[in-house]
Structure formats: C-alpha cells, structure tokens
Design an enzyme around this catalytic site. Structure first.
Site, short mmCIF file in Angstrom:
data_model
loop_
_atom_site.label_atom_id
_atom_site.label_comp_id
_atom_site.label_asym_id
_atom_site.label_seq_id
_atom_site.Cartn_x
_atom_site.Cartn_y
_atom_site.Cartn_z
N GLU A 186 -6.40 -7.99 -0.88
CA GLU A 186 -6.89 -7.93 0.49
C GLU A 186 -8.38 -7.62 0.50
O GLU A 186 -8.88 -6.83 -0.30
CB GLU A 186 -6.17 -6.86 1.32
CG GLU A 186 -4.74 -7.16 1.68
CD GLU A 186 -4.15 -6.09 2.60
OE1 GLU A 186 -4.94 -5.42 3.31
OE2 GLU A 186 -2.93 -5.92 2.59
N GLU A 233 -3.97 -3.65 14.93
CA GLU A 233 -4.98 -4.40 14.18
C GLU A 233 -5.42 -5.68 14.88
O GLU A 233 -5.86 -6.63 14.23
CB GLU A 233 -4.46 -4.69 12.77
CG GLU A 233 -4.38 -3.42 11.93
CD GLU A 233 -3.83 -3.64 10.53
OE1 GLU A 233 -4.41 -3.09 9.59
OE2 GLU A 233 -2.81 -4.35 10.39
N LYS A 234 -5.34 -5.69 16.21
CA LYS A 234 -5.70 -6.92 16.92
C LYS A 234 -7.18 -7.24 16.84
O LYS A 234 -7.58 -8.39 17.06
CB LYS A 234 -5.25 -6.84 18.39
CG LYS A 234 -5.88 -5.75 19.22
CD LYS A 234 -5.33 -5.79 20.64
CE LYS A 234 -5.86 -4.66 21.51
NZ LYS A 234 -5.28 -3.34 21.12
N GLU A 275 0.81 -1.21 0.00
CA GLU A 275 0.00 0.00 0.00
C GLU A 275 0.85 1.27 0.00
O GLU A 275 0.78 2.09 0.92
CB GLU A 275 -0.96 0.00 1.20
CG GLU A 275 -1.97 -1.13 1.13
CD GLU A 275 -2.96 -1.12 2.29
OE1 GLU A 275 -4.02 -1.73 2.14
OE2 GLU A 275 -2.65 -0.53 3.34
N CYS A 307 13.87 15.59 -1.04
CA CYS A 307 12.71 15.59 -1.94
C CYS A 307 12.51 16.95 -2.59
O CYS A 307 12.09 17.03 -3.76
CB CYS A 307 11.45 15.18 -1.17
SG CYS A 307 11.44 13.42 -0.71
#
Length: 688
Positions: A313, A361-362, A157, A167
């Site tokens: 996903e 993200e549990k 992603e 940059c």
C-alpha cells in the site's frame, strides 16, 4: 549473480495495482464495468481483493454469498488483472460480535470493547479462530486454484492487543513454558523490588495503567507474548489456505516500524514480505528526512527474507488520517515509487482504487477520484508509474547486494523505551538508528536493516546504534565478525541489559566491553538545547579534522585498549574520549560515546566505510538530497539516481559504461536530475 525467482509463479515483471473494493459498489453495476477499463488505462495488473468483505461474503452465520466475488474475479481475470485474494479477518461482521461477545477485545483499562472499527478482536478467542478458519477454508476451496488468483493477502495490518481473561490465561501458559518455575520468573523479572514477588501463577496479569507497569521484565514479556499470539493467529489463518493449495504464496501487510509487533517473528510463516508506506511527504523543506526513513524501512522489509518484497500500500496522492493531507507535487509519485523499487520492491501498489462514497476513508487518496474518470493529475501520475514499471520489467527479481548492515531491533527498542532514565524526555532510539543509516544513505551505500540475532556473514560493516539489550550469542557473533576482518560501529548506551532487561554487572558496555576496548563509567544526560563541544584527537586513526557538537547523551568512557578518535572539549569529562577505535583480530570496533551531530556522522562514516571496503552504488560523491541505489542480476546492474529536492542536481558518474533505461540520460559523464527527477541506468556487473 542470478536474479530471484518471481514472487508469484508465472508472473513476470513488476506488479502495479492496489486495494479494490467492489463490494462497496454492488448497487452501481456501471461503476464495476468502468473499473476494468480504467484499470487497463492506469496500467494496473494486480488487485488486492476482499480485504474487508466478510459481511458481504457471510451476511448471516453459515450463509455464504460468493456470487459477487465470482463475478469480480472473472471480470478482472478476463481483463488480465491478477488477484491477491484477501482473508477478511481484519473486520468482522456485527452478527459475530452480537452472538459471540467474547471475540471483542478487552483494552488495557479492563473494559471490553463494543463492536466497531477494525481489528477489534481477540486473537486468542477459540470462537473467533474457528469462524476465521471456516471463512478462510471456504475461500480456499472456491478460489485457491483459480488461474487469476496468484496469492493470498492474509488479513490486513495486524496490530493491537487484548487483555481479556482468555488472553490473561494464555499469557500465563506462555510464561510457564518459558520459565518453568515461579522462582525462575521472579529472578528474571527482579520482582523483590517493591515487594512484587509472585507466589502463584494466577497473580500475574498483563501490564495495565491501573495495575502493574513497574516490572520491566513483565512489560517486555507481554510484548513478546502479543507478538507470538499474533503470529500464531496468522499461522492459524494460513493453515486452511495451504491445505487446499500449498503452492499459493501468502503475505500480510506490515506497517513500517509499528512498535506493537516484532515483525522478524513472522518470517517463518510468510512466503513474501509486504508493507504499507505512508510517509509525510513535503513536511520539510526537502523530501530528504522522509526519504531516508522510508528507505530504511524498505531495506528492513527486504532484509527479513533477504529477497524482493511487495509495496502493498501507498497513496497516489494523500492520506486522510495524517495531520495535514498534503498533495504530492508533480514528479514526486514517480520518484517515491521508484525509490521502493530501488530498495528491492517488486511491486508498487496503492490504497485505494476508487474513493469511497462514505465513512472513514472517503477522502483518502485513490487512483479514481469521486469525479469517476481518468482525466485527473493523480490518474496520470499512476499511469506514469505503470509505464515506468513496464519499461523496467527486466529488473524485477534483481538482488540488492549490501556490504553494510544497520541493526534495528524491536526487543531492544521495547526495553530501551521502557527504561526510566537517563533521559525520560526522549531517548529517540528509532531516530538514532535513522541518523546513522542516513550517513551511509547519503553516500549511496546499499544496506540491509537487520535485528541483532541475524548472522553477520557477508557484511563488511555493521552499525549497531544504542544496542541497550544484548541477548545471548550476540556479543560472540560480533566478536567473530570483527576477528574475521569486519568493521563494527557501537554507540553509547549499549551493552546495558540482558534478554530479561536485567542490568549487566561488572561494567558497561557489558558483554561488549572487551570487544569495544572501553569502559563506560557513567552517562550524562543533557537538557534540550544543551551542547558539549567535541574535537578530534591529534593524529586520530581516521584522519578526521575539525570540531563537532554532542547533544542529549554523553558517556564518560575510559580506554581499555582502544584509541581515541575524538575527545570532549568541555565539562567535567573534557579531554576524555568521545569516539574510539579498537583493533581486534583482522577488524575494528568503533565506539561513539556521545550523540554527535550529523556532520560528525557524515565525516566519520565516509572514512569508516572506505576503510572497510564498502561498495557504493556509484563511486562518486553524491549531491545533497540525491540517493543512489543498485540492484543486480544476470550479469547486469541497475543504478537508480533519485533527487529528493525541489532543485535540479547534477550527478557525476564513475568510469563504468552506462546505458539509459528510464528518466534522465547521461551527458558528458554526468546526469542532470531536475527537481524530483530520476534516472535509471544499466551497466555491466562489477563482478561479472
């Protein structure tokens, strides 16, 4: 029509699997052993492995610990589970941030980030690029010829931007290559406005809230630069992988219509397109709004390389980062998984295999819950998808043949959304594209979703909502398309600016004016809740009847060769055209001058598509909330009927000979779909 070759050599059928993170469970060997058995039960045949595992692979600079990955790959391969091996650049180790702070991103506020999160790195940094090259090379040398590894999952992603000194200098060099001289840049950006003319390259900085944001050309070129720099970083990641095994396919996972990157620019560096799909299912009375948008994004990803893509996903149940973690209702997981396949996916994959015990993200959905066994509703839903994909295996590689294309263009979106006026409370570009797409989706019309620079050969109908920016060559391609017999639909707020976001002189819609046969004198923006009545023109060429309403935007247009289809029924533009058609060569150009309600779009596109000879999945009217799609190859067509409502629907079939493959079977020339039900049918190809 022949099917596409398998995405991965020697891999037949559909892939079913997802993200697998054994590095989180190295202290639990019993869990790792259970995983393989549970994957068999879930009918998984592929994993994405090692996506965020850099610190487990290189805990100290130059110290590589691949033993756990060796064991995981052998265990999976022995069980018949194939591997998409990831490069771990999406989240770098703390030792790298501590020793080389230049790799940390600088935000638009000018402050350098601390270590944390993910994708918090500078794509320009030579140090970061070198460290990524080293770890990628090590992975390739060890695994690129392993029989269980079928492809590369490059990073994860991609997104974000960096405003660090490296940059800034890279941006200036990018601008020098593009414009050659400051005079050319100043003219393209119209910098005399507010006395913003640059007199030295060093004066140019990226757009920042506390700096320059009023030069639209600067803002646009910065977004182009960010995309180019990200694509270049992706190419840099791929090079060491391809040096070791040039035949192993590479992909990276996109994020829907993520506004920060123009995904079309990745098409030259990737072998296969993949994306991560996380709609807010059950956010409305039916699934239709999410289903329409998701279908459009599936079509976009298929259209980038014009071949099957990977659904890299999705969640088997819920996310944990949306406002509400709503569980999929029974039947919905099979339904939305089939939708991906119907629109050209050759895989259904998930995040994640097993729920994490801790951190961010549990509570994100997973195939295996914290309970740790297969006796859950979600696990059974995943099994059902695996069984469906096994039964539909002959469909893998089948083509989605589209007679129609809808244009969704990132650069057009950037420029349109950056413009001040005519409606700063919302121009709604993406929503507008979706609304036009939806009218054809409801008819069961297969579509490609393309950007404005793609060839139009092979289409019968092209829809270009709000084509605000018209880049060089676009008007010419559209004219040639129409002259050959194509039908083109344009709308209000089109042909306004060129590739530098400079307004076209001489009247709108700029280079499309002659083609459209109208002159747009001005545009009237409406407040939320305001409506303008629209009535069809007497004897209009499409045979429309009735009354409609316009909202938000109404252009005042004059006919210059076009014929009226509908006219305004009130306000100072009463009686003036609200929709027109212009005959050009063998084709037609339609111009919709106002943001008209969905009822108009349905009636309008039903007639336009029929006149253009656009094929539908089945030549029958579809009930509300039912989608029909078709994939074809090797002399057969696979028709998928999907009910996105919580009520049963009956779908009448046309005269073709249908054979049931999965789901509900036809009875007496119709298929009865239960709530969230599906049916997959096979028929002989229409054209042999």
């Amino acid at each position: 029509m022949a099917k596409h070759a398998p995405i991965f050599p020697n891999v037949q059928g559909f892939l079913h699997g997802g993200d697998y993170n054994p590095d989180q469970w190295l202290a639990y060997p019993d869990v790792l052993e259970q995983d393989v058995q549970l994957m068999r039960e879930a009918k998984w045949n592929v994993v994405s492995l090692g996506i965020f595992s850099w610190v487990s692979l290189e805990p100290e600079e130059g110290l590589f610990t691949f033993e756990w990955l060796d064991e995981a790959i052998e265990r999976l391969t022995h069980a018949g589970v194939r591997i998409l091996l990831a490069t771990p650049s999406g989240a770098r180790p703390a030792w790298l941030s501590a020793k080389y702070p230049e790799v940390l991103r600088v935000g638009p506020d000018g402050r350098r980030n601390r270590h944390g999160g993910r994708h918090n790195h500078c794509y320009t940094s030579p140090i970061y690029r070198e460290k990524v090259r080293i770890i990628n090379r090590k992975l390739a040398e060890r695994y690129a010829h392993h029989p269980g590894v079928i492809g590369w999952h490059v990073s994860n992603e991609y997104g974000g931007e960096c405003h660090c000194p490296l940059c800034q200098e890279a941006f200036r060099e990018w601008l020098k290559r593009k414009y050659k001289t400051l005079d050319a840049l100043n003219h393209a950006w119209w910098t005399p406005f507010w006395s913003h003319t640059y007199t030295d390259w060093s004066q140019i900085e990226s757009p920042m809230p506390h700096g320059e944001t009023s030069i639209h050309g600067l803002n646009l070129d910065w977004k182009r630069f960010v995309t180019d720099q990200t694509v270049d970083f992706c190419r840099h990641e791929i090079e060491p992988l391809k040096q070791v095994n040039p035949n192993l396919p590479v992909t990276t996972n996109f994020m829907g219509t993520y506004p920060g990157l123009n995904y079309w620019r990745f098409r030259d560096v990737l072998d296969v397109i993949s994306w991560d799909s996380y709609p807010r299912w059950h956010a409305h009375e039916t699934l239709v709004p999410e289903a329409v948008h998701t279908a459009m994004v599936h079509d976009l990803n298929r259209s980038i390389l014009k071949k099957p893509f990977l659904l890299m996903e999705s969640t088997p149940s819920v996310t944990n980062w949306q406002a509400v973690s709503k569980q999929k209702r029974p039947g919905v997981h099979v339904l939305v998984s089939l939708q991906a396949v119907a629109h050209g996916a050759d895989s259904v994959q998930y995040f994640q295999w097993r729920k994490s015990r801790g951190s961010y993200e549990k509570f994100h959905g997973a195939v295996v819950d914290h309970v740790g066994h297969a006796n859950t509703r979600v696990f059974r839903d995943v099994q059902a998808v695996g069984e469906m994909l096994e039964r539909l295996a002959p469909m893998a590689g089948a083509e989605v043949k589209a007679d129609a294309a809808v244009i969704f263009d990132w650069e057009n979106r950037w420029a349109l959304e950056d413009a001040k006026g005519p409606r700063n409370i919302g121009m709604h570009y993406e929503e507008t594209v979706v609304n036009h797409y939806a009218a054809l989706w409801r008819m069961g019309v297969p579509m490609d979703v393309i950007d404005e620079e793609q060839p139009l050969d092979g289409y019968k109908l092209v829809v270009a909502p709000m084509l605000y920016m018209v880049r060089p060559g676009v008007a010419e391609r559209m004219k040639a398309f129409v002259e050959r017999g194509g039908s083109l639909v344009l709308t209000y707020w089109s042909g306004i600016v060129d590739e530098n976001d400079l307004v076209f002189l001489g009247g709108f819609p700029g280079p499309l004016r002659e083609l459209a046969g109208v002159w747009a004198e001005e545009i009237d923006a409406l407040y939320d809740g305001e409506r303008v009545p629209v009535r069809v023109a007497d004897g209009n060429p499409l045979g429309l009847a009735g009354h409609y309403e316009a909202r938000e935007l109404c252009e005042v247009v004059h006919l210059e060769g076009a014929e009226p289809i509908a006219v305004y029924g009130a306000d100072y533009y009463e009686g003036m055209p609200a929709a027109t058609v212009h005959r050009v060569g063998k084709g037609k150009v339609y111009y919709v001058a106002a943001r008209l309600e969905d009822a108009f779009l349905r009636d309008f596109f039903a007639r336009v598509a029929a006149e253009a000879g656009v094929a539908r999945a089945i030549e029958r009217e579809l009930p509300d909330g039912v989608s029909a799609m078709v994939r074809s190859g090797d002399g057969v067509e696979y028709v998928m009927l999907m009910n996105f409502t919580p009520e049963a629907r009956e779908v009448a079939l046309d005269e073709a000979e249908y054979k049931p493959l999965y789901g509900e079977a036809p009875t007496d020339g119709a298929v009865r779909l239960p709530a969230y039900g599906v049916s997959v049918l096979e028929r002989p190809a229409r054209n042999g």
